[in-house]
Design an enzyme around this catalytic site. Structure first.
Site, PDB file in Angstrom:
ATOM      1  N   CYS A 182       0.872  -1.172   0.000  1.00 46.34           N
ATOM      2  CA  CYS A 182       0.000   0.000   0.000  1.00 46.34           C
ATOM      3  C   CYS A 182       0.910   1.223   0.000  1.00 46.34           C
ATOM      4  CB  CYS A 182      -0.989  -0.022   1.168  1.00 46.34           C
ATOM      5  SG  CYS A 182      -0.246  -0.360   2.771  1.00 46.34           S
ATOM      6  N   GLU A 183       0.509   2.307   0.605  1.00 50.42           N
ATOM      7  CA  GLU A 183       1.358   3.506   0.549  1.00 50.42           C
ATOM      8  C   GLU A 183       2.666   3.298   1.306  1.00 50.42           C
ATOM      9  OE1 GLU A 183       1.162   8.353   1.269  1.00 50.42           O
ATOM     10  OE2 GLU A 183      -0.526   7.081   1.893  1.00 50.42           O
TER      11      GLU A 183
END
Length: 284
Positions: A182-183
């Site tokens: 994810c980020e």
């Protein structure tokens, strides 16, 4: 008491053993209490729930509807053998072989992590003699993905989307691996990684420790770390943070959409869940 002695003290009902909690700790990737949330959002929301709460889309639910009889759980001897093999060797989750990619210590000790450089090597064909084209699972929200993603990645930010992976079949001779991120690979990516493994265990409960996807990795540092060192391997060559000021409305929309599966999850007790799909907790 050693894990083997705990296991051998169990008779037919493994989950009723007083030592089951210790055994489950060894076998099951679990979310630690201090796991932070990407960009600091949503830390007050409890996201854990039984793996079969996605009633409509869960592959496990679809499988159970077609089964007239629930197969008996694996024997204690089978579990002992699998646990000992996984404990004594650095093997993929079905115990069949070692990992293809070099792993590094990460924040999530229960998950296998790779570095941004290793991810770049995968994209550049360094491991192509051993790997089928990997599936890079980007668990960020669509506006983040559209604002820049790893080349060839697929955007899956809900559990229903991740469930769809288990409906695919691969006949490739080379190894098919999944790489989640994810980020920051802090919360969303690890959560989806664990969900996929839990569903995979449940679907293959009759053939433990077989898995559809035994080799799964987490990209350490997530998209941010990868972009900072390998932006040329991103499409487009840019990075849109989750907290970008131009996407406040999008953030609210996709946060709600991605978490609608929590509704009613408390109604399914862990005991009922464990009795129905016992090996789904065996996610080592």
């Amino acid at each position: 008491m050693t894990l083997r002695r705990q296991l051998t003290s169990v008779t037919t009902d493994v989950t009723s053993s007083p030592f089951w909690k210790d055994i489950e700790t060894v076998l099951t990737p679990c979310r630690s209490a201090d796991d932070s949330v990407d960009s600091g959002i949503g830390s007050s929301v409890k996201l854990s729930r039984p793996a079969d709460a996605d009633e409509a889309q869960s592959p496990l639910k679809k499988k159970s509807k077609s089964d007239d009889v629930i197969t008996e759980a694996p024997s204690t001897d089978d579990i002992i053998t699998a646990v000992e093999r996984l404990e004594s060797h650095d093997l993929i989750a079905d115990g069949s072989r070692g990992y293809t990619l070099p792993t590094i210590p990460g924040k999530h000790s229960d998950l296998k992590s790779i570095s941004a450089d290793t991810m770049a090597g995968v994209l550049n064909g360094v491991y192509s003699d051993r790997l089928h084209k990997p599936t890079i699972v980007d668990c960020r929200y669509p506006y983040e993905f559209e604002g820049g993603h790893i080349r060839g990645a697929v955007n899956m930010y809900t559990r229903d989307a991740v469930n769809s992976l288990l409906e695919t079949q691969t006949t490739a001779a080379k190894r098919h691996v999944l790489i989640f991120h994810c980020e920051f690979s802090s919360e969303r990516g690890p959560r989806m990684y664990r969900h996929l493994r839990s569903q995979d265990r449940a679907l293959n409960q009759d053939h433990y420790p077989k898995l559809n996807f035994p080799e799964v990795y987490l990209l350490h540092g997530g998209y941010k770390a990868f972009y900072e060192s390998h932006g040329d391997l991103c499409d487009p060559d840019s990075y849109t943070p989750m907290l970008h000021l131009d996407h406040c409305a999008d953030l609210r929309h996709f946060r709600v959409k991605s978490k609608t599966w929590t509704a009613g999850s408390e109604k399914v007790s862990s005991r009922r869940h464990r009795s129905r799909i016992f090996p789904s907790g065996l996610d080592f």
